[in-house]
Design a protein around this motif. Structure first.
Motif, short mmCIF file in Angstrom:
data_model
loop_
_atom_site.label_atom_id
_atom_site.label_comp_id
_atom_site.label_asym_id
_atom_site.label_seq_id
_atom_site.Cartn_x
_atom_site.Cartn_y
_atom_site.Cartn_z
N ASN A 25 -8.46 -2.59 -3.89
CA ASN A 25 -8.94 -1.51 -3.05
C ASN A 25 -7.75 -0.78 -2.43
N ASP A 26 -7.95 0.44 -1.98
CA ASP A 26 -6.90 1.20 -1.32
C ASP A 26 -7.40 1.58 0.06
N ALA A 74 -12.15 -8.00 -12.76
CA ALA A 74 -11.50 -7.34 -13.88
C ALA A 74 -11.81 -8.13 -15.14
N ASP A 112 0.81 -1.22 0.00
CA ASP A 112 0.00 0.00 0.00
C ASP A 112 0.84 1.27 0.00
N PRO A 122 1.59 0.70 -5.96
CA PRO A 122 1.17 1.80 -6.83
C PRO A 122 2.28 2.41 -7.68
N LYS A 141 -1.98 -3.26 -7.66
CA LYS A 141 -2.53 -4.11 -8.73
C LYS A 141 -2.16 -5.55 -8.45
N GLY A 182 -2.38 5.84 -4.57
CA GLY A 182 -3.03 5.03 -5.59
C GLY A 182 -3.29 3.62 -5.12
N ASN A 183 -3.70 2.81 -6.06
CA ASN A 183 -4.10 1.44 -5.77
C ASN A 183 -3.04 0.45 -6.21
N VAL A 240 -13.74 -7.91 -5.99
CA VAL A 240 -12.77 -7.37 -6.93
C VAL A 240 -12.86 -8.19 -8.21
N THR A 255 -7.31 -4.08 -10.19
CA THR A 255 -7.00 -2.91 -9.39
C THR A 255 -7.60 -3.17 -8.02
N GLU A 270 -5.57 -8.17 -15.01
CA GLU A 270 -4.98 -7.33 -13.97
C GLU A 270 -6.09 -6.67 -13.17
N ALA A 301 -5.25 -2.17 0.21
CA ALA A 301 -5.51 -3.48 -0.38
C ALA A 301 -5.78 -4.56 0.67
#
Length: 137
Positions: A57-58, A79, A22, A95, A29, A26-27, A77, A55, A53, A60
């Motif tokens: 949570n922030d 994608a 973390d 990030p 990946k 940003g988040n 989550v 993304t 991929e 994580a």
């Protein structure tokens, strides 16, 4: 041989990893690949295809407890896959695009659990669960 590490020490070790994931704005990946998993997170990929991929949570993860911390997968989550293949491993990327960890990916008895290991480009893939780290009890 299995190591036995005090829970307080394990939590401290996991917190170091959690902080790295973390780090920065940003988040984080989580990228899922096919093929043979590299020797370690510092080893370059070799012929592997990124299938999907996520993304994260922030932040994580939640705080370490019992020597591990789960990836936050609520809300779920998901994608969309960018390539087709069989998922075998993942890389967790901070990030700033630094690889922090890699591990096995599958639907049972792997480091992270996916909705499916057979991935088709354009398919929505879900992380159903995963631990940032689970050290020997």
């Amino acid at each position: 041989m299995t190591l036995s590490i005090d829970v307080t020490v394990r939590n401290a070790m996991v917190e170091v990893l959690r902080t790295a994931v973390d780090a920065g704005a940003g988040n984080a990946k989580l990228a899922v690949y096919n093929g043979v998993r590299p020797a370690n997170a510092n080893t370059s990929l070799s012929g592997n295809t990124k299938l999907v991929e996520f993304t994260l949570n922030d932040p994580a993860t939640a705080a370490a407890s019992g020597g591990s911390t789960a990836l936050i997968v609520s809300p779920v989550v998901s994608a969309v896959a960018v390539a087709s293949g069989t998922a075998t491993f993942y890389r967790l990327i901070d990030p700033s695009a630094v690889v922090v960890q890699d591990g096995s990916a599958g639907t049972v008895s792997t480091d992270i659990l996916l909705s499916s290991t057979t991935i088709t480009s354009g398919q929505t893939v879900y992380i159903t669960s995963g631990n940032l780290a689970t050290l020997a009890a």
